[in-house]
Motif scaffolding. Structure first.
Motif, PDB file in Angstrom:
ATOM      1  N   GLU A 609       0.829  -1.192   0.000  1.00  0.00           N
ATOM      2  CA  GLU A 609       0.000   0.000   0.000  1.00  0.00           C
ATOM      3  C   GLU A 609       0.874   1.257   0.000  1.00  0.00           C
ATOM      4  O   GLU A 609       1.917   1.295   0.655  1.00  0.00           O
ATOM      5  N   VAL A 611       2.237   4.916   0.964  1.00  0.00           N
ATOM      6  CA  VAL A 611       2.253   5.756   2.167  1.00  0.00           C
ATOM      7  C   VAL A 611       1.871   7.153   1.702  1.00  0.00           C
ATOM      8  O   VAL A 611       2.696   7.911   1.193  1.00  0.00           O
ATOM      9  N   ARG A 612       0.600   7.523   1.853  1.00  0.00           N
ATOM     10  CA  ARG A 612       0.070   8.744   1.260  1.00  0.00           C
ATOM     11  C   ARG A 612       0.286   9.956   2.158  1.00  0.00           C
ATOM     12  O   ARG A 612       0.183   9.865   3.387  1.00  0.00           O
ATOM     13  N   ASP A 648      -3.732  12.957  -2.257  1.00  0.00           N
ATOM     14  CA  ASP A 648      -3.106  12.098  -1.255  1.00  0.00           C
ATOM     15  C   ASP A 648      -2.326  11.024  -2.008  1.00  0.00           C
ATOM     16  O   ASP A 648      -2.924  10.133  -2.611  1.00  0.00           O
ATOM     17  N   ALA A 876       2.154   2.185   6.159  1.00  0.00           N
ATOM     18  CA  ALA A 876       1.136   2.971   5.455  1.00  0.00           C
ATOM     19  C   ALA A 876      -0.015   3.362   6.367  1.00  0.00           C
ATOM     20  O   ALA A 876      -0.611   4.428   6.206  1.00  0.00           O
ATOM     21  N   ASP A 877      -0.348   2.537   7.362  1.00  0.00           N
ATOM     22  CA  ASP A 877      -1.488   2.804   8.241  1.00  0.00           C
ATOM     23  C   ASP A 877      -1.110   2.420   9.675  1.00  0.00           C
ATOM     24  O   ASP A 877      -1.626   1.444  10.224  1.00  0.00           O
ATOM     25  N   GLU A 879      -1.729   3.666  12.647  1.00  0.00           N
ATOM     26  CA  GLU A 879      -2.753   3.744  13.693  1.00  0.00           C
ATOM     27  C   GLU A 879      -3.561   2.449  13.775  1.00  0.00           C
ATOM     28  O   GLU A 879      -4.016   2.067  14.862  1.00  0.00           O
ATOM     29  N   LYS A 880      -3.739   1.774  12.630  1.00  0.00           N
ATOM     30  CA  LYS A 880      -4.505   0.535  12.613  1.00  0.00           C
ATOM     31  C   LYS A 880      -3.863  -0.548  13.473  1.00  0.00           C
ATOM     32  O   LYS A 880      -4.539  -1.438  13.996  1.00  0.00           O
TER      33      LYS A 880
END
Length: 907
Positions: A609, A611-612, A648, A876-877, A879-880
């Motif tokens: 994914e 990394v936006r 993004d 990439a995420d 916090e998840k």
């Protein structure tokens, strides 16, 4: 002198009521005048001699004469003597003061065709003496209805529909108030009553949803705005029963004193039956033409005992050319006049009794031989036989019957073979093609009708994959060995248009009942995709191994680069020498480019994914393109005509896409040229096949290179597809994957010899640009203790130095278990302000496991994850997975400051 009714005109008043003359022009009724002009009805006024003095345009269309050639003449001038004599008595009664309605009569048009009319008429009474001074009336053209009735009278249901007179009513549309009024017939057509709210909106609601926009555009854009007449056929949904009906609406505008349209007057006619009949007749005509062409029997048409049409089969049976038959009598084919007369008599008798005449007789061919035939005849119109007779001729001689049986057997075999998925070609013993099925037609590019009797090698052109030399003729090979032969799997079939397909094939002899070989059958299939898939699997296996190696190298390299990054940045901050500082800044720029290359390596190795970050696309796109073209003979020009929305996106991945597109464009212009980059904001609706509804930025890259051939254009995004000798076929495939992971799309337009345009669609960001997107420099100062966890000593030292320069106290650990123990021990007496942990620690607890344990004790403490695997989903995420934020190695001090400034209060 004008004409007015005895009573004031109302929508329900019959317009053929007796009228009187008046010299008062102000009594003219514009509504009446408009209805008369736009009506399909034929309106007239005549003098006492029956000469027309006033006509509406509908007469022109009905009779085919200009109005000036009709005015001054009588209706009898356009009728046969018999009809004129019959009508003269009736029209004389008009001058006596009588009126009549629904009278049917006939006229002859300019082209000689019969025009059927139904008439309502009344006398015109003089005010001065009360005497009749002329006649007036309305006529409706029944010609089309008469034609339809005659053509479909054999079908009872169509007969009932065709006998219904078309429903017509008038309407008045007030443009200023957007309301409308109408005659009662309109209510019947639309299935409404007097309680229906008659506004423009409610009228539009009655129109079929699929026609609504087209009708609305026609009304407002073509009629009201451009002052054109309204003339439209469309579908409606009846209000009371929900049935679908077709209507034809005609209208003309009324204008105010300043030329603005204020009203529209017109008529609406229910044309459903006509529409359905037109469709049915069109389909029926197509079926009949197909049957006529494909029928295995002779078919012909006779009018006035002369042949006016025959099919090809008829010519084949008789031996005559078509031009030798047309215009001749069928007596041409009979051995004697007596036989001709006898057949004619019997056929007519049967047709008069049953509608069809069937007779067995003999015909003589052009070459003089006699054949037995079955002749079937039927009148085109059973109520009017002189219109013509259609007939069929079937050869029923023994030899012909045997040939027909054999032909039917061949047809069954052909149908069976055409349903087989593999290609099948049958030849005789000389190698000439006698049969080819549908699959073989698709693979070779030849039709059965084209290649019948051709040598096999002319159609089945096969070569060896390696040597590119022609392969041995399969027919010869089978005939030599007299057994089934499997051909090599390394065989290429070259189709008629030059396409090459890798095939598997086999040949076998066709034997008769005595075991003698009478032909050869070849069965083959296209295995191009199968081989390509096997090759792709092998490539994927190699790439997986290469990806593991590339990922490991990039990870270790990022760790080393993190130390170099950190120490150079710290040295720059401590330097008091301006020249040294400048050198260190240049070194940081170069290392930043190295960081981008390692990110591309990781993207190739692992995908993942993006990394936006919310950022503007420009000047990033332009700078990346110019960097990719450095040192080449191709320039780059950026053209922006508006402020482009931010997006993004992952700058490293999008940079890789730009590199691939720009390098491909540069290679397509070996003599040099210019790449034009443009961008615009676009909004996508619900009709795009791939993109979701929303706002996007469309970036276009246009070159003037050699272009892409049409036949390979659909394949350019396929993995491993390339036209370059040293190409890997992964550049555009990787770009396609990256753009789709950004929930965008990539499209291409190309024309050989003129160049290509690649379009990239990226979703516009709904977020505001972050502070980091601006040119402001972040200077973060904090306090407290930070726990730093990493297995690389150089990372611990450089990051510790960075943090201490921001006034933090730093405690380092090289493994997650030790860090967890320290965190718990210090939790009550001297807790940490934040934790920075490496995602992957070999032979120890990494960041993913550590943060799970930390969150069991403290859900609030900021925990940041860092890794050289920037493409990992956790990066990439974050916090998840329980982290507060992420840092991709190698990172600069400014990146660390930005992260801490966002999540830790500045001091």
């Amino acid at each position: 002198m004008s004409i007015v009714s005895k009573n004031s005109f109302t929508p329900s008043q019959h317009i053929t009521e007796s009228i009187v003359y008046s010299d008062q022009p102000e009594l003219q009724n514009p509504v009446f005048e408009s209805l008369v002009r736009s009506s399909h009805y034929l309106f007239w006024q005549s003098d006492q001699e029956g000469r027309f003095t006033r006509l509406n345009p509908a007469w022109e269309k009905a009779l085919g004469y200009p109005l000036e050639q009709i005015l001054g003449k009588t209706l009898a001038d356009f009728q046969s003597k018999e009809i004129a004599k019959r009508d003269k008595i009736l029209f004389s009664s008009l001058l006596g003061g009588e009126t009549f309605n629904g009278y049917e009569t006939e006229c002859i048009s300019r082209s000689g065709t019969t025009v059927y009319l139904i008439i309502d008429a009344s006398p015109i009474i003089s005010v001065a003496d009360g005497k009749c001074i002329g006649t007036q009336g309305l006529a409706f053209n029944l010609t089309e209805r008469k034609k339809i009735e005659k053509s479909v009278k054999r079908s009872e249901s169509l007969l009932l529909h065709s006998q219904q007179v078309a429903s017509v009513g008038y309407y008045i549309f007030d443009i200023w108030t957007s309301s409308w009024t109408n005659s009662p017939m309109i209510d019947i057509v639309f299935g409404i009553d007097e309680t229906y709210n008659k506004t423009m909106e409610s009228w539009m609601e009655l129109i079929h949803p699929e026609d609504r926009k087209e009708v609305s555009d026609h009304l407002y854009n073509h009629v009201i705005n451009k002052h054109n007449p309204f003339n439209k056929e469309f579908r409606i949904i009846r209000k009371n029963d929900g049935t679908l009906r077709w209507v034809h609406t005609i209208g003309e505008l009324e204008f105010s004193g300043n030329g603005s349209p204020i009203k529209m007057f017109g008529t609406i006619q229910d044309i459903t039956e006509r529409k359905l009949t037109e469709i049915a007749l069109t389909e029926r005509e197509a079926r009949l033409k197909s049957i006529f062409r494909a029928a295995p029997v002779g078919i012909g048409l006779i009018i006035n005992n002369h042949i006016i049409e025959v099919n090809e089969r008829f010519c084949e049976m008789t031996g005559y050319d078509r031009c030798e038959i047309l215009g001749r009598s069928t007596q041409l084919f009979y051995p004697s006049v007596i036989e001709y007369k006898l057949v004619e008599q019997n056929s007519k008798k049967q047709m008069s009794q049953t509608g069809i005449g069937t007779v067995e007789t003999q015909w003589k061919k052009k070459n003089g031989t006699v054949m037995n035939i079955l002749l079937s005849s039927s009148p085109l119109d059973e109520f009017h036989p002189p219109r013509g007779i259609s007939f069929t001729v079937l050869d029923i001689t023994d030899n012909k019957r045997a040939d027909d049986a054999l032909a039917r057997e061949k047809e069954r075999l052909s149908v069976t073979l055409r349903s087989i998925a593999d290609g099948v070609i049958a030849t005789d013993t000389e190698g000439k093609i006698v049969l080819i099925n549908h699959a073989a037609e698709q693979l070779t590019g030849w039709k059965q009708s084209e290649c019948f009797g051709m040598p096999l090698n002319s159609v089945f052109n096969i070569i060896d994959v390696t040597s590119r030399k022609p392969c041995q003729n399969p027919v010869q090979k089978v005939l030599q060995n007299k057994k089934t032969e499997e051909l090599t799997s390394q065989t290429i079939l070259i189709s008629r248009d030059g396409q090459e397909k890798l095939i598997e094939d086999s040949g076998a002899p066709i034997k008769d009942k005595d075991g003698s070989i009478i032909g050869i059958v070849l069965v083959f299939r296209d295995i191009t995709e199968k081989e390509r898939l096997l090759e792709a699997i092998q490539n994927n296996q190699r790439l997986e191994s290469l990806g593991i190696l590339a990922g490991g190298i990039a990870h270790d390299f990022n760790n080393i680069m993190s130390g170099i990054f950190g120490y150079i940045e710290l040295a720059r901050d401590e330097s008091n020498n301006q020249l040294v500082t400048q050198y260190l800044k240049e070194a940081l720029k170069a290392i930043g480019r190295v960081k981008g290359l390692t990110q591309q390596l990781l993207t190739f190795a692992k995908g993942g994914e993006p990394v936006r970050k919310t950022s503007p696309l420009f000047p990033f796109v332009s700078e990346t393109a110019r960097f990719a073209l450095s040192g080449s003979n191709v320039s780059c020009i950026t053209e922006l005509t508006q402020q482009i929305w931010p997006c993004d996106y992952d700058a490293n991945q999008i940079g890789q896409v730009i590199d691939n597109i720009v390098i491909n464009a540069q290679q397509a212009m070996p003599l040099g040229g210019t790449i034009f980059i443009s961008a615009k904001n676009v909004t996508i609706g619900n009709n795009h096949p791939i993109l979701s509804k929303g706002n996007y930025v469309k970036v276009s890259f246009k070159d003037s290179g050699i272009g892409i051939p049409k036949e390979i254009l659909p394949k350019i995004f396929d993995p491993f597809f390339t036209t370059k000798q040293k190409g890997s076929g992964l550049g555009l495939a990787t770009s396609y994957s990256i753009i789709h992971r950004h929930r965008g799309n990539i499209e291409v337009q190309s024309e050989p010899g003129k160049g290509s345009i690649f379009h990239i669609f990226l979703p516009a960001s709904e977020n505001a640009l972050s502070i980091s997107s601006s040119t402001n420099t972040i200077s973060h100062q904090g306090n407290g203790r930070i726990l730093l966890v990493d297995d690389e000593d150089i990372i611990l030292k450089t990051v510790k130095a960075m943090l201490e320069s921001m006034k933090y106290s730093v405690v380092c650990e090289c493994e997650g278990s030790a860090a967890l123990k320290l965190f718990k021990n210090e939790l009550k007496c001297n807790p940490f302000s934040a934790i920075i942990v490496d995602l992957t620690i070999p032979a120890g607890m990494g960041g993913k496991e550590l943060v799970k344990e930390i969150r069991k004790t403290d859900a609030e403490i900021p925990v940041f994850v860092s890794s050289g695997y920037a493409e990992d989903p956790i990066m990439a995420d974050p916090e998840k997975y329980g982290f507060t934020g992420s840092l991709s190695k190698p990172f600069r001090k400014s990146d660390l400051m930005e992260l801490l400034d966002k999540h830790l209060p500045a001091k």
